[in-house]
Design an enzyme around this catalytic site. Structure first.
Site, PDB file in Angstrom:
ATOM      1  N   CYS A  80     -42.508  33.187 -49.351  1.00 11.48           N
ATOM      2  CA  CYS A  80     -41.365  33.515 -50.202  1.00 11.48           C
ATOM      3  C   CYS A  80     -40.044  33.611 -49.441  1.00 11.48           C
ATOM      4  CB  CYS A  80     -41.641  34.822 -50.928  1.00 11.48           C
ATOM      5  SG  CYS A  80     -43.297  34.908 -51.654  1.00 11.48           S
ATOM      6  N   HIS A 137     -35.398  35.509 -54.170  1.00 17.19           N
ATOM      7  CA  HIS A 137     -36.706  34.914 -54.456  1.00 17.19           C
ATOM      8  C   HIS A 137     -37.130  35.289 -55.865  1.00 17.19           C
ATOM      9  CE1 HIS A 137     -40.887  33.983 -54.482  1.00 17.19           C
ATOM     10  NE2 HIS A 137     -41.267  35.235 -54.413  1.00 17.19           N
ATOM     11  N   ASN A 153     -43.269  31.489 -60.560  1.00 19.84           N
ATOM     12  CA  ASN A 153     -42.942  31.829 -59.175  1.00 19.84           C
ATOM     13  C   ASN A 153     -43.442  30.694 -58.289  1.00 19.84           C
ATOM     14  OD1 ASN A 153     -43.024  32.746 -56.520  1.00 19.84           O
ATOM     15  ND2 ASN A 153     -43.712  34.801 -57.042  1.00 19.84           N
TER      16      ASN A 153
END
Length: 344
Positions: free
Chosen positions: A120, A270, A300
């Site tokens: 991430c 993120h 995501n």
């Protein structure tokens, strides 16, 4: 390649690619039977996730993203001096996937290439490496490809993670420009490996090879259903980590930058999930008009969430030349990184 001592690294162009497979909240409601489609959307901010096919690897997604970037006319394959491939789902243990992509994309053989095993926070780490290569004269054009297929790590019956993750790739061209001030940077980085066990695929590497035992699927007290070969995330601990470390990192970044939070035009963090990001936004008192959310139609996508959001905001005219953008990645590792980016 001539080195200019006044050259600064800048983001010149970017492109994104999403696989054709899709997973909707309605499908998850039917398959998992835990939450309704509307509740999943409310909690995660995600309606649809992009899902790579069985034979589709991160390198395939990255290749497609890079091809789109070249098609835009920003540069040609022959212009690339260095390729950085950021992924936690490589094609092989070895060789580096970056080497495979160098050949597949037709880049020069005097082009450097290596993998970054980051999740991430990986895009910001990649920006840091690219800036170093350019501003030391090692390269003039760096191609940063972020690509992950986390859905391949998920157990199909695990509601704790299957609602969140999607697959994607982004290709970002970072190049040398003549400028009086930094266009990328300053940076802050952080690592706390004591939390590594809270976001992990336990089996499959050299420390814990796969076996019939690691493939055994079990139900766990936290509501997850998985084997040791699947992704495990302790959501409560990850949230605690983010709320503890990210605000401190942002304070450090602003101090290095020499500006206040009010002077930042846009914040692109993120894109983990809506609940976590809203917690951060509220704690930092960031206006909603400056805070970008870009996960509803893709999920995501790990290392690609920030460049996906950057491209979306740029296409919509929200981010323009001269804007100051704060980019912050955080997650698996634990690892975090932040940077200021001035749009070229």
């Amino acid at each position: 390649m001539k080195f200019s001592p006044t050259a600064k690294a800048a983001i010149k162009s970017h492109s994104c690619h999403f696989p054709e497979g899709k997973l909707t909240n309605e499908q998850l409601e039917r398959e998992l039977g835990v939450w309704s489609a509307s509740r999943i959307l409310d909690r995660t901010g995600i309606a649809v996730r992009s899902v790579a096919g069985p034979d589709e690897c991160a390198s395939d997604l990255g290749f497609a993203a890079a091809q789109q970037l070249f098609a835009q006319g920003s540069c040609a394959p022959s212009d690339i001096d260095f390729l950085l491939f950021c992924s936690q789902s490589p094609d092989y243990f070895l060789p580096a996937t970056a080497c495979l992509l160098q050949h597949r994309l037709g880049l020069r053989t005097d082009c450097g290439a290596f993998d970054l095993n980051q999740g991430c926070s990986g895009f910001v780490y990649g920006l840091g490496v690219a800036k170093g290569l350019i501003e030391t004269g090692a390269a003039r054009n760096v191609l940063l490809i972020t690509a992950d297929t986390y859905t391949k790590y998920l157990n199909a019956k695990d509601p704790t993670v299957r609602t969140l993750f999607g697959d994607a790739a982004a290709a970002t061209l970072i190049g040398a420009v003549e400028a009086d001030t930094d266009l990328i940077g300053p940076f802050v980085f952080g690592t706390d490996g004591s939390g590594a066990h809270n976001l992990i695929v336990p089996a499959g590497g050299m420390r814990h090879p796969t076996s019939s035992a690691t493939a055994l699927v079990r139900d766990f007290p936290d509501g997850s259903r998985r084997s040791l070969q699947n992704l495990y995330m302790n959501g409560r601990e990850v949230l605690s980590f983010v709320l503890r470390e990210v605000p401190k990192a942002i304070d450090q970044l602003l101090l290095k930058w020499g500006g206040s939070i009010d002077q930042v035009d846009h914040f692109i963090f993120h894109q983990a999930n809506k609940f976590l990001l809203e917690q951060l936004r509220n704690e930092l008192n960031i206006p909603t008009s400056k805070f970008w959310l870009q996960m509803e139609t893709c999920g995501n996508t790990v290392s690609s969430t920030i460049p996906v959001a950057l491209q979306s905001a740029s296409k919509q005219g929200v981010i323009r030349s001269g804007d100051n953008v704060m980019v912050v990645g955080f997650g698996v590792g634990y690892s975090w990184a932040g940077a200021m980016v001035r749009i070229h």
